[in-house]
Write a protein that holds these residues in place. Structure first.
Motif, PDB file in Angstrom:
ATOM      1  N   ILE A  90       0.838  -1.209   0.000  1.00 39.33           N
ATOM      2  CA  ILE A  90       0.000   0.000   0.000  1.00 39.33           C
ATOM      3  C   ILE A  90       0.866   1.250   0.000  1.00 39.33           C
ATOM      4  N   GLY A  91       1.912   1.257   0.836  1.00 42.35           N
ATOM      5  CA  GLY A  91       2.781   2.430   0.926  1.00 42.35           C
ATOM      6  C   GLY A  91       3.483   2.736  -0.388  1.00 42.35           C
ATOM      7  N   LEU A  92       4.044   1.715  -1.031  1.00 37.99           N
ATOM      8  CA  LEU A  92       4.739   1.926  -2.303  1.00 37.99           C
ATOM      9  C   LEU A  92       3.772   2.334  -3.415  1.00 37.99           C
ATOM     10  N   ASP A  93       2.600   1.723  -3.426  1.00 35.47           N
ATOM     11  CA  ASP A  93       1.625   2.076  -4.457  1.00 35.47           C
ATOM     12  C   ASP A  93       1.177   3.525  -4.307  1.00 35.47           C
ATOM     13  N   ARG A  94       0.948   3.939  -3.064  1.00 33.75           N
ATOM     14  CA  ARG A  94       0.554   5.329  -2.815  1.00 33.75           C
ATOM     15  C   ARG A  94       1.688   6.280  -3.217  1.00 33.75           C
ATOM     16  N   LEU A  95       2.919   5.924  -2.906  1.00 29.87           N
ATOM     17  CA  LEU A  95       4.067   6.763  -3.236  1.00 29.87           C
ATOM     18  C   LEU A  95       4.204   6.952  -4.745  1.00 29.87           C
ATOM     19  N   THR A  96       4.286   5.858  -5.489  1.00 29.85           N
ATOM     20  CA  THR A  96       4.532   5.950  -6.925  1.00 29.85           C
ATOM     21  C   THR A  96       3.375   6.614  -7.666  1.00 29.85           C
ATOM     22  N   GLN A  97       2.155   6.290  -7.262  1.00 29.02           N
ATOM     23  CA  GLN A  97       1.006   6.874  -7.945  1.00 29.02           C
ATOM     24  C   GLN A  97       0.908   8.377  -7.681  1.00 29.02           C
ATOM     25  N   THR A  98       1.143   8.789  -6.442  1.00 28.85           N
ATOM     26  CA  THR A  98       1.048  10.212  -6.111  1.00 28.85           C
ATOM     27  C   THR A  98       2.171  11.010  -6.761  1.00 28.85           C
ATOM     28  N   VAL A  99       3.389  10.462  -6.757  1.00 29.39           N
ATOM     29  CA  VAL A  99       4.501  11.149  -7.412  1.00 29.39           C
ATOM     30  C   VAL A  99       4.217  11.318  -8.900  1.00 29.39           C
ATOM     31  N   TRP A 100       3.669  10.294  -9.526  1.00 28.14           N
ATOM     32  CA  TRP A 100       3.350  10.381 -10.954  1.00 28.14           C
ATOM     33  C   TRP A 100       2.292  11.450 -11.212  1.00 28.14           C
ATOM     34  N   GLU A 101       1.260  11.466 -10.366  1.00 28.21           N
ATOM     35  CA  GLU A 101       0.157  12.409 -10.580  1.00 28.21           C
ATOM     36  C   GLU A 101       0.560  13.849 -10.239  1.00 28.21           C
ATOM     37  N   LYS A 102       1.500  14.021  -9.307  1.00 29.99           N
ATOM     38  CA  LYS A 102       1.900  15.363  -8.874  1.00 29.99           C
ATOM     39  C   LYS A 102       3.291  15.740  -9.382  1.00 29.99           C
ATOM     40  N   LYS A 103       3.683  15.166 -10.503  1.00 30.40           N
ATOM     41  CA  LYS A 103       5.025  15.444 -11.006  1.00 30.40           C
ATOM     42  C   LYS A 103       5.234  16.932 -11.295  1.00 30.40           C
ATOM     43  N   ALA A 104       4.199  17.614 -11.771  1.00 30.30           N
ATOM     44  CA  ALA A 104       4.341  19.049 -12.063  1.00 30.30           C
ATOM     45  C   ALA A 104       4.602  19.839 -10.785  1.00 30.30           C
ATOM     46  N   VAL A 105       3.909  19.484  -9.706  1.00 27.43           N
ATOM     47  CA  VAL A 105       4.090  20.170  -8.418  1.00 27.43           C
ATOM     48  C   VAL A 105       5.505  19.925  -7.891  1.00 27.43           C
ATOM     49  N   ILE A 106       5.953  18.683  -7.979  1.00 32.84           N
ATOM     50  CA  ILE A 106       7.284  18.337  -7.481  1.00 32.84           C
ATOM     51  C   ILE A 106       8.358  19.078  -8.266  1.00 32.84           C
TER      52      ILE A 106
END
Length: 266
Positions: free
Chosen positions: A146-162
């Motif tokens: 769950i932790g890794l899935d949340r990490l990778t999915q959120t980073v992908w979706e918020k790449k512009a913010v990052i």
């Protein structure tokens, strides 16, 4: 108290619940009926095979066989963690991060429990070592996945913010700190929920099994408390390590976001 022996008919009767759920899935067009049936078949085959293997290992009490069994369990759990990711890490990292996290958490915590708490002689007695590792590993695997899935999915979706934060001068660790924290929290929610309702809403599996087998209720309670604490420790250490390692993998030495290290969404 004598433990009730279950017949094949008893198990088949319980199995009708799977068929009913598969039928409801077909009726409601949920498209999970086949998955339910395959999972149920895998449960029967895998647990039946496990029963034969454990009987063989219990009779021999061979530390080499026990270590081989533990290795197989950990690597299989690492593979399952990788399969559950929406965005997988490319190459060996997809398998390696989850497997390393479980080895450094579940395996070490199991050793700690066997040597420092249970104190059975020999400490690697398979009747204790294998079930204990299995319970800790299964729950730790859930938290890591769950932790890794949340990490990778959120980073992908918020790449512009990052990337905006990076251009403003933040270090990569600072730019993803909130995502990392949320990912760890998500991974720990299942065990927190399980501990919060234990004994009130649910009777945990190990405690229920011991009571059905005739163990005194208070002894079953003490063992269940021990198991819950060990599982929480494994899930906590494993999720923190896996999410931290995953976040580090998504950057390089120049603090750049490296989404090319993730595979496409399944």
């Amino acid at each position: 108290m004598v433990m009730v022996t279950l017949s094949p008919f008893d198990l088949a009767l319980a199995g009708t619940l799977i068929f009913i759920n598969a039928g409801l899935s077909l009726l409601l067009r949920l498209n999970i009926g086949r998955q339910l049936m395959v999972s149920a078949l895998r449960t029967v085959l895998q647990l039946s095979l496990l029963g034969f293997v454990l009987k063989f290992i219990f009779d021999l009490v061979n530390p080499g066989l026990i270590a081989l069994m533990a290795f197989f369990m950990i690597t299989t759990a690492g593979w399952e963690v990788m399969q559950r990711q929406s965005y997988r890490f490319s190459g060996i990292w997809g398998f390696g991060i989850g497997t390393s996290a479980m080895c450094l958490s579940s395996f070490l915590i199991t050793l700690f429990a066997l040597i420092a708490i249970i104190g059975k002689d020999p400490w690697y007695a398979p009747q204790y070592a294998i079930p204990l590792l299995g319970m800790i590993l299964g729950n730790t695997m859930t938290g890591i996945a769950i932790g890794l899935d949340r990490l990778t999915q959120t980073v992908w979706e918020k790449k512009a913010v990052i990337e905006t934060r990076l251009m403003l001068g933040q270090k990569f660790s600072e730019a993803v700190s909130d995502i990392r924290r949320d990912s760890i929290r998500s991974g720990l929610i299942p065990i927190i929920n399980a501990m919060s309702v234990a004994g009130i809403v649910s009777l945990p599996g190990m405690m229920t099994g011991q009571i059905l087998a005739g163990a005194p209720p208070m002894e079953a309670v003490k063992y269940q408390i021990l198991i819950m604490f060990l599982i929480a420790g494994g899930a906590g250490f494993g999720t923190i390590f896996a999410v931290g390692a995953g976040a580090k993998r998504l950057s390089d030495g120049r603090d750049r976001l490296r989404l090319d290290r993730l595979g496409k969404k399944k």
